[in-house]
Enzyme design. Structure first.
Site, PDB file in Angstrom:
ATOM      1  N   PRO A 364       3.409   2.138 -12.364  1.00  0.00           N
ATOM      2  CA  PRO A 364       2.297   2.925 -11.615  1.00  0.00           C
ATOM      3  C   PRO A 364       2.224   4.273 -11.770  1.00  0.00           C
ATOM      4  O   PRO A 364       3.213   5.004 -12.141  1.00  0.00           O
ATOM      5  CB  PRO A 364       2.280   2.537 -10.010  1.00  0.00           C
ATOM      6  CG  PRO A 364       3.882   1.948  -9.897  1.00  0.00           C
ATOM      7  CD  PRO A 364       4.297   1.742 -11.233  1.00  0.00           C
ATOM      8  N   GLY A 368       6.874   9.139 -12.736  1.00  0.00           N
ATOM      9  CA  GLY A 368       7.916   9.994 -13.494  1.00  0.00           C
ATOM     10  C   GLY A 368       8.069   9.472 -14.856  1.00  0.00           C
ATOM     11  O   GLY A 368       9.117   9.820 -15.748  1.00  0.00           O
ATOM     12  N   SER A 686       1.091 -15.612  -4.941  1.00  0.00           N
ATOM     13  CA  SER A 686       2.520 -15.790  -4.123  1.00  0.00           C
ATOM     14  C   SER A 686       2.101 -15.860  -2.548  1.00  0.00           C
ATOM     15  O   SER A 686       2.987 -15.764  -1.939  1.00  0.00           O
ATOM     16  CB  SER A 686       2.973 -14.363  -4.158  1.00  0.00           C
ATOM     17  OG  SER A 686       2.193 -13.121  -3.756  1.00  0.00           O
ATOM     18  N   LYS A 729       8.822  -6.367  -2.039  1.00  0.00           N
ATOM     19  CA  LYS A 729       8.316  -7.199  -0.797  1.00  0.00           C
ATOM     20  C   LYS A 729       9.687  -7.385   0.380  1.00  0.00           C
ATOM     21  O   LYS A 729       9.336  -7.420   1.479  1.00  0.00           O
ATOM     22  CB  LYS A 729       8.075  -8.742  -1.338  1.00  0.00           C
ATOM     23  CG  LYS A 729       6.915  -8.926  -2.221  1.00  0.00           C
ATOM     24  CD  LYS A 729       6.582 -10.158  -2.901  1.00  0.00           C
ATOM     25  CE  LYS A 729       5.287 -10.294  -3.473  1.00  0.00           C
ATOM     26  NZ  LYS A 729       5.121 -11.910  -3.990  1.00  0.00           N
TER      27      LYS A 729
END
Length: 808
Positions: A364, A368, A686, A729
């Site tokens: 995402p 960095g 999920s 999660k």
């Protein structure tokens, strides 16, 4: 009036056709292409009447697409539509003949097409003296003959037509309609009613046109003389050079050529490349310095000599030093660091024939990826260059333009090598997933050769047209969405996934890097402001929601600026940033977490979800209503999530006896499943176990334990399949104070990625089927209490035994 004038009856109103870049005169027969909708309606309106008359008036502005009353000239021509034909592109082609001049008195309608009241303009009846008339006519014809002789594109046949015309007004109209004039000049001729005045105006226009053509001819003649002069100078220069060579003297060009030859010989080019460079150099020597091709060849040779054919930097092979530099610049990211250290270790053992790796960092925004490339270059002692690929649509941007084009240049890869002056830099191909494509080619296809280790040793740029070895370059591509990278390109790169940072990671990174950087940028010191761990954690969880660190750095900068403002306005005490101070400085929190469930409830289950900003706890709610077994799903669910809910429903219907559901439950009730935060789209498999647990809890009237979270995909037979994002999660569950997490057995391997300090606080239960999930998740004591107090239990089955829990 002449006998040639026609007596036409002009009706009360005529359809108006505004025309662009042309003025129609009486007696003209010409085709017109009509494309505007309102104009086509005007043509159809004219053809629907017996006289087939239409009024043609010119627009004042050619570019205006929808002209108004004020932007159309009042004087025009009444014309007859002789023929009309519809074209395949929707336009209409009409053949018209000008009949008489007219003037618009009023607009009767403007939509869907213009309808105007027109007054016919009669020819002036003032007699012109015969001698004056003859002189004007003869002068106009002579001027036109001269213009045709100078070659303005008019056909000489027009002179034969003019010989038969003796009326001044008719002659003026005929000449004006055949000359290529501005619309405003033609309109002046049309609006001049007196025949004598009209012909005088045309004579003035002809004089101006003749002067213009004579000046053009003079310019052409001068240019031709200049060319002859430059050729003469070239031969004289060549003779002078030969004489100087005989005398042993040298001019500046000879020195320049010798210098260029030396640069070619010392550039370290491969043999075939040097052969091509010498060939182009010999061509340059034979050319005149002012020739256009000479500058093009000179630019080409400058590029060839400036490229680092055999220049490279020495790699820093000290692994401990490289590890130290990587750790200083970036927190965590162990997979990436290990891969670079592996490359350096192999390089230390095997120095020759070592190709640079081609890596792709996927993750995402803000984690960095790009800055990691700079750190890798620093750790290896190599030069660094970043190529921004976002929005690049032209294949020539990668592979260069051919030298035949004016202003041609090599592609971005060759430009990068020229700038860093070494052939083994670290090149970051930033945002490779955002490459575009259009009619100029597909740059992602051009990247295939750059990023293929088997081909890039002979990379050929269109501008250079020789092979350049890119195998020593360490290419690092970055992408946000891996699926947007073409499959052929993915196959050529070694992909390393970089996940988002946890809140704990962000606190550590903020303390180590971000806080000090923002203090320096905003002019505050350690004596004036101090960030506490509590304050940073509160800032992260309540004012940012991202996987990376960009927004966090902005918010830290915002706090520093507000403290700087306080200092300037007289506040002298040191500001200690706690959660209450953050609230005071930045206002109300922007992101609030859902409250944790306070008690075990029927039809509400705690699920876990993955987002680009990290893990999330997701509550799944179900409600029953009177009905006939229908299933309603809300919360902006995607197709995959809807299918998971359908699979859970089918599983419950098929195994109602084992699960203890009343036989006629589905005939009497409908189920509504909802996932809160309805404005946020949700999808993925999920949530399957969460939905199934919620529905079975509702159907059996059994509460679900509030201290358990779960994730996993389900099948119709009740098997629990693996899912992704386990680390994120699990940490989300821990953030909410939930310590027991149900996971598919196949995800046991993913628990290793979770830091040890968090693993010790979590209890992972690995399951293979839904029976194990229900045995663990259902609060059986709560169900028995309800049954004992008179709740209808129906045909209750025996709940399965609890699965064995595994702490990790």
């Amino acid at each position: 009036m002449t006998t040639e004038d026609k007596k036409i009856e002009i009706p009360e109103s005529l359809p108006l056709l505004p025309v662009r870049d042309i003025v129609v005169f009486p007696y003209m027969i010409l085709p017109l292409y009509v494309g505007r909708e309102s104009s086509i309606k005007a043509v159809e309106d004219a053809l629907s009447k017996s006289n087939r008359l239409i009024f043609l008036a010119s627009q004042k502005e050619i570019t205006e697409e929808n002209p108004t009353k004020d932007s159309i000239y009042k004087t025009g021509t009444v014309a007859t539509i002789i023929r009309m034909r519809k074209l395949s592109d929707g336009r209409v082609k009409i053949l018209i003949q000008g009949e008489a001049k007219g003037e618009i008195l009023e607009y009767k309608q403007t939509s869907p097409n213009f309808e105007v009241k027109v007054k016919k303009l009669e020819q002036s009846t003032v007699e012109v003296p015969v001698v004056e008339k003859e002189a004007l006519i003869r002068n106009a014809k002579e001027l036109l003959e001269k213009i045709i002789a100078l070659g303005n594109g008019l056909s000489p046949d027009i002179l034969l037509v003019l010989d038969d015309v003796s009326e001044p007004g008719r002659l003026a109209d005929l000449i004006a309609s055949n000359l290529v004039l501005k619309v405003s000049d033609c309109q002046k001729v049309l609006e001049t009613h007196d025949p004598k005045d009209r012909l005088e105006l045309v004579n003035e226009i002809l004089v101006k046109e003749l002067d213009l053509l004579q000046m053009q001819a003079k310019i052409r003649s001068t240019a031709k003389d200049e060319m002859s002069k430059s050729q003469k100078e070239y031969f004289l220069r060549e003779q002078m050079r030969a004489i100087k060579n005989e005398l042993g003297e040298s001019d500046s060009k000879s020195e320049e050529m010798d210098e260029l030859r030396n640069k070619i010989m010392n550039a370290g080019m491969p043999e075939d490349v040097q052969t091509e460079a010498i060939k182009q150099f010999n061509r340059l020597e034979r050319m005149h310095p002012d020739a256009s091709e000479a500058s093009m060849i000179r630019t080409y040779l400058d590029w060839m000599t400036d490229l680092p054919w055999n220049k490279s930097t020495e790699d820093s092979l000290e692994l401990e030093n490289a590890q130290k530099i990587l750790d200083e610049d970036h927190y965590d990211l162990e997979k990436v660091k290990d891969r670079i250290l592996e490359f350096l270790a192999v390089r230390k053992i095997k120095d020759k024939d070592m190709k640079g790796p081609i890596l792709c960092f996927v993750g995402p925004p803000g984690v960095g990826k790009t800055s990691l490339g700079r750190s890798i270059a620093k750790a290896m002692g190599r030069e660094y260059f970043r190529i921004a690929l976002g929005g690049v649509k032209d294949e020539a941007e990668i592979r260069g333009h051919r030298r035949t084009y004016v202003g041609a240049m090599p592609g971005k890869v060759v430009q990068a090598l020229k700038q860093v002056k070494t052939n083994n830099p670290v090149v970051v191909l930033d945002e490779i997933d955002k490459l575009g494509s259009d009619f100029r080619g597909d740059p992602s296809a051009a990247m295939l050769e750059v990023l293929d280790p088997e081909q890039n040793a002979t990379f050929r740029d269109n501008y250079l047209n020789v092979d350049f070895d890119l195998s020593n370059v360490l290419f690092i591509a970055t992408a946000n969405v891996y699926e947007n990278v073409p499959p052929a390109l993915r196959d050529r790169m070694e992909t390393i996934q970089i996940s988002g940072y946890t809140n704990n990671d962000k606190v550590l990174i903020a303390k180590k890097h971000l806080v000090q950087r923002q203090k320096d940028q905003n002019g505050v010191t350690d004596e004036q402001i101090e960030f506490t761990d509590e304050g940073l954690a509160y800032l992260i969880s309540h004012y940012t929601k991202e996987a990376g660190l960009r927004n966090l750095e902005r918010e830290i900068g915002s706090v520093c600026r507000k403290v700087a403002k306080k200092l300037v306005t007289g506040h002298t005490e040191k500001v200690v940033v706690t959660d209450s101070v953050v609230n005071e400085l930045l206002g109300a929190p922007r992101f609030l977490k859902d409250e944790r469930l306070k008690e075990n409830q029927v039809g509400i289950t705690t699920g876990l979800a993955w987002t680009q900003a990290g893990g999330e706890v997701l509550y799944v709610e179900a409600l029953k209503m009177n009905g006939k077994g229908g299933l309603t799903l809300t919360g902006q669910l995607g197709d995959v999530m809807k299918e998971s809910a359908q699979a859970a429903m089918s599983y419950a219907r098929a195994r109602y006896e084992e699960l203890g559901i009343e036989e006629d439950w589905f005939q009497k009730n409908e189920v509504h499943v909802h996932l809160p935060a309805g404005a946020i789209p949700k999808d993925g498999p999920s949530a399957g176990v969460t939905m199934a647990t919620t529905m079975i809890s509702l159907m059996t009237d059994t509460p679900v334990r509030k201290d358990i979270a779960m994730t996993g995909e389900i099948t119709l037979s009740g098997r629990v399949l693996p899912v992704g994002g386990i680390k994120e999660k699990a940490l989300a569950a821990l953030t909410y104070g939930i310590n027991t997490v149900i996971l598919p057995v196949a995800n046991q391997k993913d628990v290793q990625d979770i830091p040890e300090e968090f693993k010790q606080k979590l209890n992972f239960v690995f399951v293979e089927n839904l029976d194990e999930v229900f045995a663990l998740a259902f609060d059986k004591s709560g169900a028995q209490t309800k049954k004992a107090s008179g709740a209808k239990g129906g045909k209750k089955g025996k709940l399965p035994a609890a699965a064995s829990s595994t702490a990790a």
